[in-house]
Design a protein around this motif. Sequence first.
Motif, PDB file in Angstrom:
ATOM      1  N   ASP A  60      -9.139  -4.669   0.291  1.00 40.96           N
ATOM      2  CA  ASP A  60      -8.120  -3.788  -0.291  1.00 40.96           C
ATOM      3  C   ASP A  60      -7.592  -4.349  -1.605  1.00 40.96           C
ATOM      4  OD1 ASP A  60      -7.865  -1.448   1.128  1.00 40.96           O
ATOM      5  OD2 ASP A  60      -6.391  -2.216   2.539  1.00 40.96           O
ATOM      6  N   LYS A  81     -10.250  -7.470   5.460  1.00 48.53           N
ATOM      7  CA  LYS A  81      -9.690  -6.197   5.038  1.00 48.53           C
ATOM      8  C   LYS A  81      -8.662  -6.392   3.919  1.00 48.53           C
ATOM      9  CE  LYS A  81      -8.952  -2.649   7.318  1.00 48.53           C
ATOM     10  NZ  LYS A  81      -8.353  -1.597   8.167  1.00 48.53           N
ATOM     11  N   THR A  82      -7.852  -7.440   4.026  1.00 46.14           N
ATOM     12  CA  THR A  82      -6.880  -7.720   2.966  1.00 46.14           C
ATOM     13  C   THR A  82      -7.590  -8.025   1.659  1.00 46.14           C
ATOM     14  OG1 THR A  82      -5.261  -8.590   4.547  1.00 46.14           O
ATOM     15  CG2 THR A  82      -4.997  -9.250   2.250  1.00 46.14           C
ATOM     16  N   SER A 105     -11.860   4.941  -0.868  1.00 46.73           N
ATOM     17  CA  SER A 105     -12.093   3.806   0.026  1.00 46.73           C
ATOM     18  C   SER A 105     -13.127   2.877  -0.588  1.00 46.73           C
ATOM     19  CB  SER A 105     -12.574   4.301   1.394  1.00 46.73           C
ATOM     20  OG  SER A 105     -11.548   5.011   2.055  1.00 46.73           O
ATOM     21  N   ARG A 111      -6.529  -1.114  -4.311  1.00 48.55           N
ATOM     22  CA  ARG A 111      -5.669  -0.272  -3.473  1.00 48.55           C
ATOM     23  C   ARG A 111      -4.375  -1.005  -3.128  1.00 48.55           C
ATOM     24  NH1 ARG A 111      -6.016   0.790   2.935  1.00 48.55           N
ATOM     25  NH2 ARG A 111      -5.025   2.844   3.077  1.00 48.55           N
ATOM     26  N   LEU A 112      -4.496  -2.244  -2.721  1.00 47.76           N
ATOM     27  CA  LEU A 112      -3.354  -3.050  -2.311  1.00 47.76           C
ATOM     28  C   LEU A 112      -2.775  -3.747  -3.543  1.00 47.76           C
ATOM     29  CD1 LEU A 112      -3.129  -5.291   0.811  1.00 47.76           C
ATOM     30  CD2 LEU A 112      -2.540  -6.230  -1.407  1.00 47.76           C
ATOM     31  N   ASP A 145      -9.461   2.416   7.487  1.00 48.28           N
ATOM     32  CA  ASP A 145      -8.266   2.420   8.338  1.00 48.28           C
ATOM     33  C   ASP A 145      -8.471   3.321   9.554  1.00 48.28           C
ATOM     34  OD1 ASP A 145      -7.049   0.755   6.546  1.00 48.28           O
ATOM     35  OD2 ASP A 145      -5.814   2.303   5.609  1.00 48.28           O
ATOM     36  N   LYS A 204      -2.432   5.703   1.050  1.00 47.35           N
ATOM     37  CA  LYS A 204      -2.879   5.796   2.437  1.00 47.35           C
ATOM     38  C   LYS A 204      -3.496   7.157   2.729  1.00 47.35           C
ATOM     39  CE  LYS A 204       0.820   2.648   3.859  1.00 47.35           C
ATOM     40  NZ  LYS A 204       2.098   2.507   4.596  1.00 47.35           N
ATOM     41  N   VAL A 216       0.878  -1.169   0.000  1.00 45.44           N
ATOM     42  CA  VAL A 216       0.000   0.000   0.000  1.00 45.44           C
ATOM     43  C   VAL A 216       0.916   1.219   0.000  1.00 45.44           C
ATOM     44  CG1 VAL A 216      -1.885   1.232   1.112  1.00 45.44           C
ATOM     45  CG2 VAL A 216      -1.768  -1.251   1.283  1.00 45.44           C
ATOM     46  N   SER A 245     -12.565  -1.273   3.523  1.00 46.59           N
ATOM     47  CA  SER A 245     -11.128  -1.066   3.431  1.00 46.59           C
ATOM     48  C   SER A 245     -10.856   0.319   2.870  1.00 46.59           C
ATOM     49  CB  SER A 245     -10.471  -2.126   2.536  1.00 46.59           C
ATOM     50  OG  SER A 245     -10.945  -2.009   1.204  1.00 46.59           O
ATOM     51  N   GLY A 246      -9.576   0.700   2.854  1.00 44.74           N
ATOM     52  CA  GLY A 246      -9.189   2.006   2.368  1.00 44.74           C
ATOM     53  C   GLY A 246      -8.958   2.975   3.507  1.00 44.74           C
TER      54      GLY A 246
END
Length: 799
Positions: free
Chosen positions: A222, A218-219, A157, A227-228, A203, A151, A146, A198-199
Motif C-alpha cells: 500500500d 500489505k503495508t 489496487s 495508496r497509504l 482488502d 478505500k 488510508v 494491496s488496495g
Amino acid sequence: MKIKTYDVLNLPLVPASERLTVNLLADPVTPEPRSIVSVSGSSPSLVRRARPVGQGAHFSFLSTLPLSFPYEFPPEQEGELALGERHQQELERDDGDEAQLTEQQKKEKVEQAHKRRMQEVEQMLQRYEVQPSEAGAGGDGLQGHVPPRRKHQHFPSARLLGVSPAVLRDCLPHLDVGDALEWIKKNNKSAGPSSYSSGPMADAATTTDVSPEVAARKTLSDFVAGRLIGARIVGDASTLEADERAGYGTKYMRLREKIIKGEVVDESTEARTLRRLDELEQKRASGAGGEYAPWSLCYAGHQFGVWAGQLGDGRAFTLMETKNPATGERWEIQLKGAGRTPYSRFADGLATLTSSVREFLCSEAMAALGIPTSRALAVVALPELKVVRERLNVAAITTRMCPSWLRIGSFQIHSSRGEWESSRILGEYVSHDIFGFTDVVKGGAVSSEQAEKRPMWARRMVQEVATRNARTFALWQVYGFMHGVLNTDNIALTGHTIDYGPYAFMDLYDEGQICNHSDGEGRYAYRLQPTMGVFALRELLNAVAPLVGFEIEHDRAPAPGELLRASDSQIDEWRELCSDDFSESLEALFTSTLLEHWKQAYCARLGLATVRADDKTALIDPLSDVLGDLDFSSTLRSLVRFPALLKARGASTDDEDRLIKIVDAFFAGDRDAGVEVWYDATVLPEYAREPKEKQARAWLLSYARRLLAEARDGDEVAREMKTRNPRFVLRNWVTNEVADRLEKHNDTDALALVLEMATHPFRDWGLPRDGKSPDEVAEEARLCSLGRPLTGNLPSCSS
C-alpha cells in the motif's frame, strides 16, 4: 550482529537536524507537514495544479495520489452518476433554461455554477486526503493513513511485481517486507482478486486473521503503491481545523485574496525573505521533528541545452529519510509515478509499466557493476489505472532511493530568480549534511553587524560535485552505459546516476550511438556524455558564481541576510570574480578526474594491475577501433580467456613467433584444444571482416605484450577479469520483453530471473551447472545474447 527490523512505516528517520524539510524552505502554499490534512475549506487541487512555486521555496509538502488526470470521480453507490457525468447533465439542462435570462444574468449563473462545481471537486478531493480525525500524538514512526475515498472499490489496487533482495542487503537491512518475496513467487501468472497485494481488491479478499508477515507485506505494498500516506501529524481534529497552516494553502490563499482585494499590502521581497529566514531558524531551533509528511522538490534546468525554467518533481514523492544501521549511509525513499504535483506542468504524474520496470532493473544492474546510482526497492503495477502515451499503457510505480535527490537544477531555479539566500541555505545543507563538511555552519540569525568568519563551502561543494560526477561519467563510458537525457535537472549533486528514462547499454559498439528517440541531433550520444558533464558543471558554477565570488573576496562564506543586502551590481561583480578565478580550474578538475578513473576502470577490465601514462593512446583507443560494430560487452567478456591461454601455452615476450601463434589461436579459435573464436564476425558486413581481423590481431599482440610485462599469473588475471567484465548486460530488448510478459501474463518469474542476473552480472550465466535444467540454461544464454540491436529499439523521453 543481528539488526532489528521494522515495517516500512516504522523505519527510523534521520535526526531532525539532518532532515531536508527542517533545513530548507517550504512552498508557502504547503508550509508544514500538517498542510496535507484535509480540513474544511482546504483546496487539495491547488497543490496539484501546475503553478510557479515562489518565495525561494525548495520543496512542497503533499501526498501521493495515483489517479488519472484530469480527475474522474466514479459513483460511490450502484446506480449513481459520476461527478463529471452529473456536471455534464447540469450543463445541458442549464442550456435549455437560459432563454429568458439577460446576458448579465447568464454570466452570473455561469459563474455561480462554475464556483459550485469547483467546490464539489474540492470536497471530493478532500476525501482522498488525510482526515483531521486521523491525526495522532506523534511518536517515533509514521502513521499510515488510508483516507475514505482510497478505500472505495474504484481506487486502483496494486500488484506487487518485484522487490530487490540486493537493496534489502545493501541499503535497508532494517526493513521488514514480510512475506513479499514469497507472495510474488506464489502469485506468478495469476489473475483476479488474489493477484493483488494491496488496495480495495486485496482488502476484499483478505481474511480477518492476518499474520505479521502478511501485514508487513500489505503495508509495504500500500505504501509503495501510493495508496497509504505515511505521515506524522500532531494534534486533534478541532486543533487542526483552527490551524491556518493545516490544509492545502488555506492561510496562503486567504492572504492572497486579501492582497488582491487591496485589503492587505503585500510584503516587500526583502521583508518576506527576512520573515522566511526567521521562520526557518525557529524551525531548526525547535528541532521541528514532531511532524513529517512526503514532499516533492522544486528545481529548474536546461533541457537539450535550452533553458526550461521551473521543472521540479512532476511525478516523484519523497516519502522518508532513513539510514542503513550497519553503514550509516543515508537513503531518501521516493515513489516515481504516484500522481500530480505542482511541478507536473501538463502531465498526469503517472508512469508506465515499461518505464517503471526499466528503471527498477537498471538501477540494480548499475549498482552491481559498481557504478554510483540510485537504487530501486520495489515496483508495483496498477492494472486498472491506464496511462496514455504513444499507446494506452498499464500504470506502475517504482520505489527508488538515493542519498539525496537534489540536482544541479536545484541551484539553477534560485539563481534564475535572484534568490541568493535560498541558494545559500541549500548550499549549506548540501555541504554539511550530504557531503559531510562538518565545519560548515548552517543558518543562524540575521544580523546587521560585522559577520563572523564562517568556513567557506561554495568552492568545495562545486569541486565535490565535479569529482563525484567525473567518476560516474567515467564508469558510464567504460561499461557502455548511455543515459539518454543528460539535462541539468537529471544530474545529481552526489554523482549518483538518477532519472532512468531512455537509457541503454551499448550493444554494437558505436561512439556516435544515441539511445533516445527524442534526441534527433545526437546531443547526448555516447561519445558526448563527458562533454555534457562539462556543460552541466558550467551551469552549476553559473548558478552559484556570486557565492563563490563572495568567498574569493571575503575569504569566508556569506552569513544569513548578507546576500539579500547586496546590490545587483555587487552580485555581478562577485559573479565575474568567480568566472575569472575558478571556472577553468573546475573544468580541469572534472576532465582530469574523469580520465584518471576511466583509465583505471578500463585497465581493470583488461586485467592490468598498473596504469601507464600512454595506456589511452597505446592500448585503449586502439581497442575502441577494434570494437567498432562488434558486440561491446560479449567481445570484452571473451577477453577473459586470453591471459589463461598465454599462461597455458608458455607465452613470453622473448619468443615472438610463439606469441603470434597464440594470438592466432585466440582470434580464430582452436577446436581441438577447445579454444573458442574471440568474437562473432557475422555481425559485420562481409567487406568489413578482413580489415577488422587485421586490426584485431595487431591489437591482441600489443595487449599480450602489455599483460606479459606485468608478469602476473594468467589464471589469477583471468579470475580478476571475470569480476570486471559482465556476462549479462541489461539490453533494451530484455527489459521490454520482461515488461510485456508482466503486462500480458503477470509473469513475475521473468522479472525475478532478469533481476537476479542483473544483480549478479559476472556469473557464468548460460553454462551448464548443478541445479539448472537444460531449458533454464538455454534461457539464460538467450538473455545474454545480442538479440535485437539497439538501433531498432530506441525509447523516447516520454517512455
